[in-house]
Design a protein around this motif. Structure first.
Motif, PDB file in Angstrom:
ATOM      1  N   ALA A   1      44.651  32.659 -79.983  1.00  0.00           N
ATOM      2  CA  ALA A   1      45.514  31.588 -80.755  1.00  0.00           C
ATOM      3  C   ALA A   1      44.759  30.144 -80.337  1.00  0.00           C
ATOM      4  CB  ALA A   1      46.929  31.600 -80.037  1.00  0.00           C
ATOM      5  N   ALA A   2      44.387  29.927 -79.172  1.00  0.00           N
ATOM      6  CA  ALA A   2      44.076  28.568 -78.639  1.00  0.00           C
ATOM      7  C   ALA A   2      42.732  28.279 -79.397  1.00  0.00           C
ATOM      8  CB  ALA A   2      43.811  28.680 -76.875  1.00  0.00           C
ATOM      9  N   ARG A   3      41.822  29.230 -79.564  1.00  0.00           N
ATOM     10  CA  ARG A   3      40.519  29.037 -80.038  1.00  0.00           C
ATOM     11  C   ARG A   3      40.738  28.728 -81.465  1.00  0.00           C
ATOM     12  NH1 ARG A   3      39.975  27.814 -75.794  1.00  0.00           N
ATOM     13  NH2 ARG A   3      38.642  28.943 -74.295  1.00  0.00           N
ATOM     14  N   LEU A   4      41.563  29.303 -82.075  1.00  0.00           N
ATOM     15  CA  LEU A   4      41.735  29.161 -83.611  1.00  0.00           C
ATOM     16  C   LEU A   4      42.396  27.938 -83.733  1.00  0.00           C
ATOM     17  CD1 LEU A   4      43.369  32.929 -84.721  1.00  0.00           C
ATOM     18  CD2 LEU A   4      41.114  31.781 -85.386  1.00  0.00           C
TER      19      LEU A   4
ATOM     20  N   ARG B   1      34.500  29.896 -74.485  1.00  0.00           N
ATOM     21  CA  ARG B   1      34.616  31.355 -74.403  1.00  0.00           C
ATOM     22  C   ARG B   1      35.041  31.651 -75.827  1.00  0.00           C
ATOM     23  NH1 ARG B   1      35.925  35.696 -70.222  1.00  0.00           N
ATOM     24  NH2 ARG B   1      34.565  37.400 -70.619  1.00  0.00           N
ATOM     25  N   TRP B   2      34.417  32.686 -76.382  1.00  0.00           N
ATOM     26  CA  TRP B   2      35.009  33.351 -77.576  1.00  0.00           C
ATOM     27  C   TRP B   2      34.855  32.685 -79.074  1.00  0.00           C
ATOM     28  CZ3 TRP B   2      35.799  38.523 -77.021  1.00  0.00           C
ATOM     29  CH2 TRP B   2      36.127  39.024 -75.829  1.00  0.00           C
TER      30      TRP B   2
ATOM     31  N   GLY C   1      45.461  39.557 -86.969  1.00  0.00           N
ATOM     32  CA  GLY C   1      45.151  40.968 -86.517  1.00  0.00           C
ATOM     33  C   GLY C   1      43.936  41.520 -86.669  1.00  0.00           C
ATOM     34  N   GLU C   2      43.146  41.138 -87.734  1.00  0.00           N
ATOM     35  CA  GLU C   2      41.908  41.666 -88.005  1.00  0.00           C
ATOM     36  C   GLU C   2      40.823  41.082 -86.891  1.00  0.00           C
ATOM     37  OE1 GLU C   2      41.792  42.870 -92.765  1.00  0.00           O
ATOM     38  OE2 GLU C   2      41.424  40.727 -92.214  1.00  0.00           O
ATOM     39  N   LEU C   3      41.021  39.839 -86.865  1.00  0.00           N
ATOM     40  CA  LEU C   3      40.144  38.989 -85.634  1.00  0.00           C
ATOM     41  C   LEU C   3      40.451  39.570 -84.298  1.00  0.00           C
ATOM     42  CD1 LEU C   3      40.587  35.092 -86.761  1.00  0.00           C
ATOM     43  CD2 LEU C   3      38.309  36.712 -86.639  1.00  0.00           C
TER      44      LEU C   3
END
Length: 213
Positions: A54-57, A22-23, A39-41
């Protein structure tokens, strides 16, 4: 190690293990528009919990899909060449999903990045090549997208500049792109509001940008 394994060995399975959480694809969608700070994301995906972002990145970085890069003394996230290979998939998925969008539900919003990708998805270069070069501005909340069409070339960026037509691009923009609303009807009903310029050019816009039925 992917967050989820399906126990099958093929390309579709591996793709879902990499970007099926998800995401994940929405992060990729926004980074297809351009590099973004954390912050933009987060601002472009207002419902994503910070720990999930943070986890997805981290997962996408470990998979080689994106990287952290210094830009003007700040860190941005940007897609790698491998990550950018997802663009045709994201555009095709957007065109497919647009057929089942229906009316917007309470709380659903459009963002500058989502509109940018929708415009890339709907762009018809073969039609644009027959039209005069035209510049549009689409207002998305407090942001404005500058849309330049010159022959079969499309450029969409944030910012302002001289345009032939400026209009609002809220949820109603998708009804225009799908052909559900004719340009004149979109203006008459307030689904699209002309802010400045020649309102009749919305017809040219609708011919140039159209999601397949």
């Amino acid at each position: 190690m992917p967050a989820r394994e399906y126990g099958q060995y093929d390309g579709v399975t591996r793709a879902l293990e990499l970007v099926g959480e998800r995401w994940a694809l929405l992060i990729v969608r926004d980074l297809l528009v351009g590099p973004r700070r954390y912050g933009e994301l987060a601002a472009g995906l207002p419902r994503i919990p910070s720990n999930i972002l943070a986890a997805r990145l981290k997962e996408l970085q470990e998979a080689g899909i994106l990287r952290r890069a210094p830009r003007s003394r700040v860190i941005v996230y940007e897609l790698t060449d491998y990550g950018r290979e997802l663009e045709p998939l994201v555009l095709a998925l957007g065109a497919w999903g647009a057929k089942a969008m229906g009316e917007p539900r309470d709380g659903q919003i459009v963002t500058p990045d989502s509109v940018t990708i929708a415009l890339r998805t709907a762009f018809r270069p073969q039609v644009a090549a027959t039209q005069p070069a035209t510049a549009y501005a689409a207002r998305v909340d407090a942001d404005e997208l500058l849309i330049r069409v010159d022959g079969p070339s499309l450029d969409v960026s944030r910012g302002d500049g001289p345009v032939d037509l400026a209009f609002t691009a809220g949820p109603g923009i998708h009804r225009l792109l799908s052909g559900e609303l004719a340009p004149e009807r979109a203006i008459a009903t307030g689904a699209v509001e002309v802010l400045r310029g020649r309102g009749e050019l919305l017809g040219r816009f609708a011919r140039t940008f159209r999601l397949a039925a």
